[in-house]
Each structure stands twice: as C-alpha cells, then as structure tokens.
Design a protein around this motif. Structure first.
Motif, mmCIF file in Angstrom:
data_model
loop_
_atom_site.group_PDB
_atom_site.id
_atom_site.type_symbol
_atom_site.label_atom_id
_atom_site.label_comp_id
_atom_site.label_asym_id
_atom_site.label_seq_id
_atom_site.Cartn_x
_atom_site.Cartn_y
_atom_site.Cartn_z
ATOM 1 N N ALA A 82 0.822 -1.212 0.000
ATOM 2 C CA ALA A 82 0.000 0.000 0.000
ATOM 3 C C ALA A 82 0.856 1.262 0.000
ATOM 4 O O ALA A 82 0.579 2.224 -0.732
ATOM 5 C CB ALA A 82 -0.930 -0.008 1.211
ATOM 6 N N VAL A 83 1.923 1.262 0.810
ATOM 7 C CA VAL A 83 2.773 2.449 0.889
ATOM 8 C C VAL A 83 3.533 2.654 -0.412
ATOM 9 O O VAL A 83 3.598 3.769 -0.946
ATOM 10 C CB VAL A 83 3.733 2.335 2.085
ATOM 11 N N LEU A 84 4.109 1.587 -0.953
ATOM 12 C CA LEU A 84 4.845 1.728 -2.210
ATOM 13 C C LEU A 84 3.918 2.148 -3.350
ATOM 14 O O LEU A 84 4.309 2.957 -4.202
ATOM 15 C CB LEU A 84 5.554 0.423 -2.560
ATOM 16 N N ASP A 85 2.719 1.621 -3.377
ATOM 17 C CA ASP A 85 1.761 2.023 -4.418
ATOM 18 C C ASP A 85 1.399 3.496 -4.281
ATOM 19 O O ASP A 85 1.257 4.207 -5.280
ATOM 20 C CB ASP A 85 0.496 1.161 -4.337
ATOM 21 N N ALA A 86 1.260 3.976 -3.045
ATOM 22 C CA ALA A 86 0.918 5.379 -2.827
ATOM 23 C C ALA A 86 2.065 6.290 -3.260
ATOM 24 O O ALA A 86 1.837 7.360 -3.846
ATOM 25 C CB ALA A 86 0.577 5.615 -1.357
ATOM 26 N N VAL A 87 3.295 5.866 -3.001
ATOM 27 C CA VAL A 87 4.453 6.660 -3.440
ATOM 28 C C VAL A 87 4.511 6.701 -4.961
ATOM 29 O O VAL A 87 4.755 7.754 -5.570
ATOM 30 C CB VAL A 87 5.754 6.087 -2.861
ATOM 31 N N ALA A 88 4.276 5.551 -5.597
ATOM 32 C CA ALA A 88 4.292 5.500 -7.061
ATOM 33 C C ALA A 88 3.185 6.371 -7.639
ATOM 34 O O ALA A 88 3.379 7.055 -8.659
ATOM 35 C CB ALA A 88 4.133 4.061 -7.533
ATOM 36 N N ALA A 89 2.009 6.369 -6.999
ATOM 37 C CA ALA A 89 0.906 7.205 -7.475
ATOM 38 C C ALA A 89 1.244 8.683 -7.340
ATOM 39 O O ALA A 89 0.914 9.499 -8.209
ATOM 40 C CB ALA A 89 -0.369 6.881 -6.692
ATOM 41 N N HIS A 90 1.943 9.041 -6.275
ATOM 42 C CA HIS A 90 2.354 10.435 -6.093
ATOM 43 C C HIS A 90 3.295 10.864 -7.217
ATOM 44 O O HIS A 90 3.224 12.008 -7.696
ATOM 45 C CB HIS A 90 3.045 10.601 -4.742
#
Length: 403
Positions: free
Chosen positions: A374-382
């Motif tokens: 979830a955290v890595l996906d959120a960073v990638a989305a940012h």
C-alpha cells in the motif's frame, strides 16, 4: 561571325567529362556501403582510384595498402610519397616526379590515414581534373574511416553497457529474495531501483529466535553504488553472526570499522539502520547511522527513530548509540529509504516525511506485505508521470501476538 557559343565537339567533351565525373562519384559513394569492413572498403577505394586516374600505383599512407601494376616500382614511389606527406601541411597536395605522382594529405591526418598517393610511373603528369578526382578519393577515404570509427565506438559502448547491466544485475541479486521466517514476527521487504541496479540495501538474519535486519542507502547510483551495496550487505551478515544476540551497537561498529577506510578511499558514504527484534519480549533495538525514514507505528500513530550518529564513511571510530523500544502485538517498524519521501509529483512537490508517516499510520492494521504494498503504491501514485529519480526501499517488521 564569332558568337562565343561552344561548338559541338566542345559540348560533347564537356558532357563526357561531366558524365565521367558523375560515374566516378557514384563509384566512390559505393565505398561507403562497405565502410563497416575497413579492409574491404579500402581495397575497393584503391581499385576505383586506380581505374579513374589510370594510375600505376595507388596507396594509402598508414596501413600500407597499395595497389600497383609493378610492386617493385611501387616501393620507391610510396617511400618518396611518405616522406613528402610528413612535410606537407594538412589539407594540402604534394606533387612529385614532375607531376606524375600526387600526394593528397587529409585535413586531419593520423596514423591510419596520413595521405593518399596516386602515381603514373611511366605516364603523363596529372591534369587539374584528375587532381580533383584525387581530392574526392581522399574525402571518401576520410568519410569511410569516420563511419567505421563511429560504428566501432557504438559497438564498444554497447558491449560496455551490456557488461554494466550484467554486473548490475549480479550486484542486485545479493538482496535477499525474502526475509527469514521468524515466529512472532511478520516481515516484508522490497527494493525498487531507479536504474538497473541501485544503492539501497537490506539484509536479514534469524538467530536464536530473534530477527536481525539492516537497511541502508549508498550515496550515488548505478553500478558503483551497487558494488558498495554488495560489500555492505556482506559485512552486515558477518556482523549478525559474530556479535552477542541483540548487541546492535557492536554489530554497527563492526560494519563501520570494516568499511570505513574503503569508503573514504572511494569517496562514498552509507546511511545504515541496524536493528534487532526479539519477538518474545517485543524489545527492538536500533542503531541509526544517518538513515531515514525509520518509524515505529503503535496504536495508530508513528514515532520517528531518528539518527544517533552520522553515516558510515564520514568519521572514523564513531561511538554508535542504540535506541530501544518495546513493541506490543500489532506494532510495526517501518524502515525506508529517502527515495520514498523525496519522490516528486508532476508539479515538483515531494511526498515528504509527514505524508509518508501518515501512509504508514493508516496501515496500522493488516499484514506486513499489505502495508508495504500500500505504501509503495501510494508513493508510485504520487510520482505518476515523473521519472523515478532515486531508489525506493521499504522494510516492514510487524510484531504478532506471542503464543
């Protein structure tokens, strides 16, 4: 009455000359089709030059390529031409043997092409038009040489790139494929390099029922950083097995001692967080040498475990300090790299430490793998629409209920 209009024979002569030169240019242009094979291209160039100029000797001064009807006569001609080329200014012509031998020196001579020699050992001197052809021969030779060199350089660079990629892949493979299984702990880890190989690292070891871990970031990118990363991982694994269980200060100092001089010599430094978690007691000890972010998530809130010493490779003989916390069931350690918090969006705004902490706090419940994803996906989305500028690494250690 004289009108100044050329008569038919003059027109025919001019037309024949023009056609001859056009044919010559087409023949010389065909040399460039073989420019990637220097030997074949040079042989064809000499043959064409001999035919166009009706010469007995045609030679390229450099690799001693000679085309001659009489090899014995060619030896003296080439020797005299080489001596003349040595004293002739670049881009100029030397005329020998009463005009029956011409040495054309290119504008940028070198060991491969110091000049082109055209000689009629028993024929008339060369005329102006034939000298023009010699000039074109030299230009063609220079162009063919340039094409070959560009191709050779491109091939060499491609080979180096392939070797670089292979070495980077090998270096990246030292990252553990999966953390060890430690009863009472749920552990997940992933590294996403910005290039073929990165400088982020993590290492794990299970010993006496506890979990050793290290997470670090090497200054720099690419293969050099990956090489340093490999060495630091090896030193961490050695330290995990050589110190007393849970003595993270001794482990960190050993790694620091073993790599310090080397890092100074290669002008690199490494941020490193070394930790140990005892799943039975919930005691977690962390030595943080300039690394961030390192967070403890507990009760829906996160607390940073800040650095207690500078990175490795900065100062010799550092006294590393330990930060000790007690993890209750459900508490989580989040240890990342600065590539997470420094990821920019399309407007240039970084994710930042506050938003990263909020992402970790939001996932206070769930598995370590779920939280990591979830955290890595959120960073990638940012960072969507923006090239990844730095490696992204995250290690998640979650304490489970102890049976």
């Amino acid at each position: 009455m004289t009108t100044g209009t050329p008569d038919a024979p003059e027109i025919m002569d001019a037309l024949v000359t023009a056609l001859d030169r056009l044919h010559a240019l087409r023949l010389l242009a065909s040399v460039l089709d073989r420019a990637l094979d220097p030997t074949q291209a040079r042989a064809r160039l000499l043959a064409i030059a001999a035919d166009l100029t009706d010469a007995d000797v045609v030679a390229v001064l450099g690799p001693d390529d000679v085309r001659a009807a009489d090899p014995d006569a060619a030896t003296g001609v080439v020797a005299r031409a080489a001596a003349a080329a040595a004293t002739t200014a670049p881009g100029r012509v030397a005329v020998l043997d009463g005009g029956s031998t011409v040495v054309q020196v290119p504008a940028e001579p070198d060991d491969d092409l110091r000049g082109v020699v055209v000689s009629r050992t028993a024929g008339p001197p060369f005329g102006t038009g034939e000298l023009d052809l010699v000039d074109v021969v030299v230009a063609t030779a220079v162009m063919a040489r340039t094409i070959w060199r560009l191709h050779a350089t491109a091939v060499e660079r491609a080979a180096v790139a392939r070797e670089h990629e292979a070495a980077s892949t090998v270096a990246q493979a030292v990252l553990a494929p999966a953390p060890p299984v430690v009863p009472g702990l749920d552990v997940a880890a992933r590294s996403v390099p910005a290039h073929v190989a990165g400088g982020d690292l993590y290492a794990f070891a299970e010993r006496d029922g506890g979990l050793w871990f290290a997470v670090g970031d090497v200054a720099g990118k690419g293969l050099p950083a990956a090489v340093v990363m490999s060495r630091v991982i090896a030193e961490c694994l050695a330290a995990f097995t050589s110190v007393e269980p849970g003595d993270v200060v001794a482990a960190t100092q050993r790694v620091d001692r073993d790599v310090h001089d080397w890092l100074v010599d290669i002008r690199r430094f490494v941020t490193l967080a070394v930790g140990h978690v005892d799943p039975a007691s919930g005691v977690a000890r962390v030595c943080n040498a300039g690394h961030s972010p390192v967070l403890l998530g507990a009760g829906g809130r996160v607390t940073p475990l800040r650095a207690t010493s500078p990175p490795l490779g900065v100062l010799p003989g550092l006294a590393h300090a330990v930060r000790e916390v007690r993890m209750a069931p459900g508490d989580t350690l989040w240890v990342g790299s600065d590539g997470l918090v420094e990821q920019e969006d399309a407007t240039g705004g970084m994710l930042g430490y506050d938003r990263f902490a909020a992402l970790c706090a939001r996932w206070s419940r769930g598995t370590a793998a779920d939280g990591l994803a979830a955290v890595l996906d959120a960073v990638a989305a940012h960072g969507r629409g923006v090239a990844q500028s730095d490696d992204r690494t995250l290690v998640v250690v979650r304490r489970e209920a102890w049976a």
